[in-house]
Design a protein around this motif. Structure first.
Motif, mmCIF file in Angstrom:
data_model
loop_
_atom_site.group_PDB
_atom_site.id
_atom_site.type_symbol
_atom_site.label_atom_id
_atom_site.label_comp_id
_atom_site.label_asym_id
_atom_site.label_seq_id
_atom_site.Cartn_x
_atom_site.Cartn_y
_atom_site.Cartn_z
ATOM 1 N N ARG A 27 0.842 -1.210 0.000
ATOM 2 C CA ARG A 27 0.000 0.000 0.000
ATOM 3 C C ARG A 27 0.871 1.252 0.000
ATOM 4 O O ARG A 27 0.607 2.209 -0.730
ATOM 5 N N ILE A 28 1.884 1.265 0.855
ATOM 6 C CA ILE A 28 2.758 2.433 0.935
ATOM 7 C C ILE A 28 3.496 2.660 -0.387
ATOM 8 O O ILE A 28 3.668 3.797 -0.835
ATOM 9 N N LYS A 29 3.904 1.559 -1.005
ATOM 10 C CA LYS A 29 4.655 1.677 -2.257
ATOM 11 C C LYS A 29 3.845 2.379 -3.332
ATOM 12 O O LYS A 29 4.395 3.226 -4.080
ATOM 13 N N TYR A 30 2.573 2.060 -3.428
ATOM 14 C CA TYR A 30 1.755 2.633 -4.501
ATOM 15 C C TYR A 30 0.857 3.777 -4.052
ATOM 16 O O TYR A 30 0.684 4.757 -4.773
ATOM 17 N N LEU A 31 0.266 3.665 -2.838
ATOM 18 C CA LEU A 31 -0.753 4.638 -2.425
ATOM 19 C C LEU A 31 -0.281 5.567 -1.325
ATOM 20 O O LEU A 31 -1.033 6.458 -0.908
ATOM 21 N N LYS A 34 4.348 9.200 -0.344
ATOM 22 C CA LYS A 34 5.549 9.277 -1.173
ATOM 23 C C LYS A 34 5.619 8.116 -2.160
ATOM 24 O O LYS A 34 6.701 7.764 -2.652
ATOM 25 N N GLY A 35 4.458 7.526 -2.475
ATOM 26 C CA GLY A 35 4.415 6.364 -3.329
ATOM 27 C C GLY A 35 4.524 6.691 -4.805
ATOM 28 O O GLY A 35 4.603 7.862 -5.218
ATOM 29 N N LEU A 36 4.490 5.624 -5.612
ATOM 30 C CA LEU A 36 4.662 5.784 -7.055
ATOM 31 C C LEU A 36 3.538 6.616 -7.660
ATOM 32 O O LEU A 36 3.781 7.435 -8.555
ATOM 33 N N LEU A 37 2.323 6.412 -7.197
ATOM 34 C CA LEU A 37 1.209 7.173 -7.774
ATOM 35 C C LEU A 37 1.382 8.668 -7.520
ATOM 36 O O LEU A 37 1.040 9.499 -8.376
ATOM 37 N N LYS A 38 1.910 9.017 -6.369
ATOM 38 C CA LYS A 38 2.159 10.419 -6.066
ATOM 39 C C LYS A 38 3.175 10.998 -7.062
ATOM 40 O O LYS A 38 3.015 12.127 -7.561
ATOM 41 N N GLU A 54 -4.165 9.859 -22.376
ATOM 42 C CA GLU A 54 -3.803 8.453 -22.188
ATOM 43 C C GLU A 54 -3.029 8.272 -20.887
ATOM 44 O O GLU A 54 -3.216 7.278 -20.164
ATOM 45 N N TYR A 55 -2.191 9.251 -20.561
ATOM 46 C CA TYR A 55 -1.394 9.186 -19.327
ATOM 47 C C TYR A 55 -2.301 9.221 -18.087
ATOM 48 O O TYR A 55 -2.148 8.441 -17.144
ATOM 49 N N GLY A 56 -3.259 10.155 -18.112
ATOM 50 C CA GLY A 56 -4.184 10.263 -16.976
ATOM 51 C C GLY A 56 -5.004 8.994 -16.775
ATOM 52 O O GLY A 56 -5.238 8.539 -15.643
ATOM 53 N N GLN A 57 -5.480 8.397 -17.875
ATOM 54 C CA GLN A 57 -6.253 7.159 -17.785
ATOM 55 C C GLN A 57 -5.409 6.028 -17.195
ATOM 56 O O GLN A 57 -5.896 5.225 -16.382
ATOM 57 N N ALA A 58 -4.147 5.978 -17.588
ATOM 58 C CA ALA A 58 -3.251 4.935 -17.085
ATOM 59 C C ALA A 58 -3.019 5.079 -15.584
ATOM 60 O O ALA A 58 -3.005 4.088 -14.827
ATOM 61 N N ILE A 59 -2.822 6.335 -15.123
ATOM 62 C CA ILE A 59 -2.614 6.578 -13.689
ATOM 63 C C ILE A 59 -3.850 6.151 -12.886
ATOM 64 O O ILE A 59 -3.760 5.475 -11.854
ATOM 65 N N ASN A 60 -5.037 6.588 -13.340
ATOM 66 C CA ASN A 60 -6.272 6.244 -12.631
ATOM 67 C C ASN A 60 -6.503 4.730 -12.595
ATOM 68 O O ASN A 60 -6.985 4.179 -11.600
ATOM 69 N N GLN A 61 -6.175 4.081 -13.703
ATOM 70 C CA GLN A 61 -6.321 2.631 -13.755
ATOM 71 C C GLN A 61 -5.399 1.961 -12.746
ATOM 72 O O GLN A 61 -5.799 1.013 -12.056
ATOM 73 N N LEU A 62 -4.153 2.471 -12.639
ATOM 74 C CA LEU A 62 -3.201 1.918 -11.678
ATOM 75 C C LEU A 62 -3.665 2.170 -10.243
ATOM 76 O O LEU A 62 -3.572 1.281 -9.381
ATOM 77 N N LYS A 63 -4.185 3.350 -9.973
ATOM 78 C CA LYS A 63 -4.657 3.687 -8.627
ATOM 79 C C LYS A 63 -5.816 2.782 -8.213
ATOM 80 O O LYS A 63 -5.855 2.256 -7.094
ATOM 81 N N THR A 64 -6.760 2.608 -9.136
ATOM 82 C CA THR A 64 -7.921 1.766 -8.830
ATOM 83 C C THR A 64 -7.498 0.317 -8.581
ATOM 84 O O THR A 64 -7.957 -0.328 -7.634
ATOM 85 N N ALA A 65 -6.610 -0.176 -9.421
ATOM 86 C CA ALA A 65 -6.154 -1.557 -9.273
ATOM 87 C C ALA A 65 -5.416 -1.759 -7.954
ATOM 88 O O ALA A 65 -5.589 -2.784 -7.276
ATOM 89 N N ALA A 66 -4.569 -0.778 -7.572
ATOM 90 C CA ALA A 66 -3.810 -0.886 -6.327
ATOM 91 C C ALA A 66 -4.736 -0.886 -5.117
ATOM 92 O O ALA A 66 -4.571 -1.672 -4.171
#
Length: 339
Positions: A27-31, A34-38, A54-66
């Motif tokens: 969770r800390i790594k992605y969410l 100081k994580g990757l999504l940040k 396309e970049y924004g959609q990819a970020i949101n997809q990664l956030k939702t999946a995490a």
């Protein structure tokens, strides 16, 4: 950059964890703050305009999946911990199983039934919604008979010939109509009378009535039967019969049992006399036998009736009859140890 995000997405989907610490590190790594999504969100301003969507959609997809992965792993871990805690520890104390209890009315009814079944009485039942013939007329209570006023009745408003039975004598009438002597039966059941509800009376209560018809049945047979019942039921063998009146028996009597005056409760229950009224009885009126198709010149019989509620109050020292129908668990649990 977009390719890097898609690689992280694949890592998220493939990730699995067995401990809470591993889930928290993920969770800390992605969410985390100081994580990757940040970092990816912070880099959004440097993305060329044609790639921002396309970049924004990819970020949101990664956030939702995490986030979904974290929730799923926590739920699975909680289920595993709970299952192990409940079923895995064999030294864990078991939960007490609540035992039910028979109602005091059922206890008394079953005891009365057992006593009379030992001397050959069977059990008969009938409808609680009754007609005038079986409840009154067949029992030597024709229309406008003054004795009908002895029982305040619930009549069905749309049909005055239909009513809630006022006694289980109606069951005895039905039994006599459909069976030939010798007859030996008791009829327990609920009855209804239009009475004010108080600590000593209710608009519905329970009765058990007995009937014995055969050749050469006498009042002495009745007395001996009641003597046996009071001895078995109360442990009291001394009874007396006082003259009384019931429309369907002649002669009729009230039965008292000598309860004694050993305690203060005995004085209160018997009003200082030692005697306690428990039932009514008598020889079946010949008119009742004829109404039910039984030859009164060949057969005779006796009948008796008692209130189950009253005996329950007496045996268990219950101060208020309303307690029997309120379904208060605190009251009913007191009878768990009574068979």
């Amino acid at each position: 950059m977009i390719a890097t995000i898609k690689e992280e997405l694949q890592k998220v989907e493939a990730f699995n964890a067995a401990t809470a610490s591993e889930i928290e590190d993920f969770r800390i790594k992605y969410l985390g703050s100081k994580g990757l999504l940040k970092q990816y969100f912070a880099a959004f301003k440097d993305v060329p305009n044609e790639e921002k969507k396309e970049y924004g959609q990819a970020i949101n997809q990664l956030k939702t999946a995490a986030q979904e992965k974290v929730n799923a792993l926590k739920a699975a871990l909680d289920h595993t911990i709970e299952k192990k805690g409940v079923y895995g520890d064999l030294t864990r104390p078991g939960e007490a199983i609540e035992l039910g209890a028979r109602h005091p009315i059922s206890l008394v009814k079953n005891r009365i039934t057992e006593i009379f079944s030992n001397i050959g009485f069977n059990v008969s039942e009938g409808p609680e919604i009754e007609d005038d013939w079986h409840n009154f007329t067949a029992l030597n209570l024709p229309e406008y008979h003054p004795a009908r006023d002895m029982q305040d009745t619930f009549f069905i408003q749309t049909n005055p010939d239909v009513l809630l039975r006022t006694h289980t004598s109606s069951v005895q009438v039905r039994y006599m109509e459909n069976n030939t002597p010798p007859i030996r039966t008791i009829s327990p059941g609920r009855v209804y009378r239009n009475e004010a509800i108080s600590a000593r009376s209710h608009c519905f209560f329970h009765q058990v009535e007995g009937l014995y018809i055969d050749k050469d049945v006498s009042f002495a047979d009745l007395k001996q039967t009641l003597q046996y019942f009071t001895t078995e039921m109360f442990g009291k063998s001394k009874i007396r019969l006082r003259p009384s009146y019931f429309p369907f028996t002649e002669p009729s009597a009230e039965v008292d049992v000598y309860w004694g005056l050993e305690t203060e409760t005995d004085y209160r229950m018997t009003k200082g006399t030692g005697w306690l009224e428990i039932m009514g009885c008598g020889m079946v009126d010949p008119n009742v036998l004829e109404n039910c198709g039984i030859d009164s010149k060949e057969y005779s019989g006796f009948a008796f009736g008692m209130g189950i509620d009253r005996i329950a109050l007496l045996l268990h020292q219950i101060p208020d009859i309303r307690m029997l129908s309120e379904n208060d668990v605190r009251f009913l649990e007191q009878f768990k140890s009574v068979l």
